[in-house]
Write an enzyme that holds these catalytic residues in place. Structure first.
Site, PDB file in Angstrom:
ATOM      1  N   SER A  57     -10.473 -48.415  27.939  1.00 36.19           N
ATOM      2  CA  SER A  57      -9.037 -48.671  27.961  1.00 36.19           C
ATOM      3  C   SER A  57      -8.537 -49.143  29.318  1.00 36.19           C
ATOM      4  O   SER A  57      -7.404 -49.579  29.424  1.00 36.19           O
ATOM      5  CB  SER A  57      -8.277 -47.414  27.540  1.00 36.19           C
ATOM      6  OG  SER A  57      -8.529 -46.367  28.438  1.00 36.19           O
ATOM      7  N   HIS A  96      -5.591 -43.086  33.028  1.00 34.70           N
ATOM      8  CA  HIS A  96      -4.724 -44.246  32.803  1.00 34.70           C
ATOM      9  C   HIS A  96      -3.766 -44.437  33.975  1.00 34.70           C
ATOM     10  O   HIS A  96      -3.662 -43.587  34.850  1.00 34.70           O
ATOM     11  CB  HIS A  96      -3.931 -44.080  31.506  1.00 34.70           C
ATOM     12  CG  HIS A  96      -4.724 -44.457  30.280  1.00 34.70           C
ATOM     13  ND1 HIS A  96      -4.257 -44.290  29.020  1.00 34.70           N
ATOM     14  CD2 HIS A  96      -5.968 -44.996  30.137  1.00 34.70           C
ATOM     15  CE1 HIS A  96      -5.173 -44.696  28.133  1.00 34.70           C
ATOM     16  NE2 HIS A  96      -6.213 -45.125  28.794  1.00 34.70           N
ATOM     17  N   ASP A 123       1.167 -44.890  26.311  1.00 33.21           N
ATOM     18  CA  ASP A 123       0.335 -43.773  25.844  1.00 33.21           C
ATOM     19  C   ASP A 123       1.057 -42.759  24.976  1.00 33.21           C
ATOM     20  O   ASP A 123       0.510 -41.713  24.663  1.00 33.21           O
ATOM     21  CB  ASP A 123      -0.247 -43.035  27.061  1.00 33.21           C
ATOM     22  CG  ASP A 123      -1.396 -43.806  27.683  1.00 33.21           C
ATOM     23  OD1 ASP A 123      -1.848 -44.774  27.052  1.00 33.21           O
ATOM     24  OD2 ASP A 123      -1.833 -43.440  28.782  1.00 33.21           O
TER      25      ASP A 123
END
Lengths: 180, 193
Positions: A57, A96, A123
């Site tokens: 990701s 992230h 998210d």
């Protein structure tokens, strides 16, 4: 007959000494690994100072199998930083990037929104049901450094446990059989 | 003692005459050499990675950025009471000087930053991009905001804000760098539209 008993004794003592030496050297390896890990925990202030990237990701920045070094300082969290966070009800932490930050005037608490560089949306779908923001306590650390590929060792070992046992067995055998 | 045990084949290795032999064998065994080679290779590799990361410190980048708010597309209060604005931006930047030989990519984003009575800092990313190479580091882009510009509350009317261009340099290996250019003096409209 005296010399036989003498030689048996000397052999016995030798073997015990050898076994002890090997046990000590094995212990040294294990404890020094533990020392390094705990020292890293103290220096970085993070519960897990080194993490392995498991998903794509964050590509092309971080690929699966890369290693990240985390740092957990008192500094406030700001947009753009790459953070590792835990979501309630999820076992595996996520790495992230922060895209939105709202910091309270009175308490200094933060509301943070994250997104993977390679993901289309933010998210909120990954967070717990109904959760809109991450708070400080969700965040385990921020990524400060990066080493490619090294994490593949861990990934292979967790996904194919047989390889782990073979490796541990081989290492153990090596330690036991080595003479010095 | 030596003579005593030399008679026994099995024990010959255990004591002094044989011990040096077995040690000798050990030192030139395949395992020993492979181990030494691996240790050496890993040490050299780690050293090279550290040095590559250190060379980034010699680079003194001079990036430039210019942002113009082309249009406020719409500006309204959501039913839940939060202000939301949609805008079109003209972004031009030259980030070529950020690239060194240890640079894998540069992550660049433009954030609106402002203060409200409730929040001492609000940072909202409006646009971001990944620059894979130096050739793509000088760009001009005309875009509406990629992420929603929503306030926590209803404080955006007539609000003065900064547009800040942040960049995060991701190295091929080693330490990550980040910096920013703050562009102050932008103001949102006084009325919803």
């Amino acid at each position: 007959m005296g010399w036989i008993g003498e030689s048996v004794d000397s052999i016995k003592s030798l073997q015990i000494r050898q076994v002890l030496t090997q046990a000590v050297s094995l212990g040294m390896i294990v404890t020094s690994a533990l020392i390094i890990w705990k020292a890293l925990m103290c220096i970085t202030g993070s519960e897990s100072p080194v993490v392995v990237v498991l998903s794509g990701s964050m590509e092309p920045g971080f690929k699966r199998g890369d290693i990240l070094f985390l740092h957990m300082s008192k500094d406030p969290i700001r947009a753009g930083e790459i953070v590792v966070f835990n979501v309630d009800g999820r076992e595996i932490p996520i790495v992230h990037r922060v895209i939105k930050v709202h910091e309270r005037q009175d308490t200094g608490e933060v509301d943070v929104l994250t997104k993977g560089d390679n993901n289309y949306g933010d998210d909120r779908l990954l967070y717990a049901h109904g959760q809109l923001w991450l708070q400080r306590h969700h965040i385990m650390g921020r990524a400060v450094g990066f080493l490619p590929y090294v994490g593949w060792v861990t990934i292979i070992m967790t996904e194919k446990p047989i390889i782990k046992y073979i490796l541990i067995g081989a290492l153990g055998l090596l330690v036991i059989t080595s003479k010095d | 003692m030596t003579t005593l045990i030399l008679g026994d084949n099995y024990n010959a290795k255990m004591v002094s005459p044989g011990f040096s032999f077995s040690l000798c064998l050990n030192m030139h065994s395949f395992g020993y050499r492979a181990n030494a080679l691996l240790t050496f290779a890993v040490t050299i590799l780690a050293l090279m990675c550290a040095m590559a990361s250190l060379t980034d410190n010699f680079n003194a980048p001079t990036p430039t950025a210019h942002v113009q708010v082309f249009n406020i597309n719409w500006f309204q209060k959501q039913p839940n009471g939060n202000d939301e604005v949609s805008m079109t931006l003209n972004i031009s930047a030259d980030l070529q000087s950020l690239f060194t030989w240890n640079t894998k990519q540069v992550f660049v984003f433009l954030a609106a930053e402002y203060e409200t009575y409730k929040n001492s800092l609000n940072q909202i990313s409006l646009w971001d991009g990944i620059i894979p190479s130096k050739e793509h580091a000088k760009f001009w882009i005309h875009t509406s905001n990629k992420y929603r510009f929503i306030d926590q509350g209803s404080n955006l009317r007539g609000k003065e804000y900064n547009l800040t261009m942040h960049w995060h340099v991701m190295p091929k290996t080693g330490k990550m760098f980040a910096d920013k250019i703050v562009m102050p003096g932008y103001r949102l409209p006084e009325e919803y539209r």
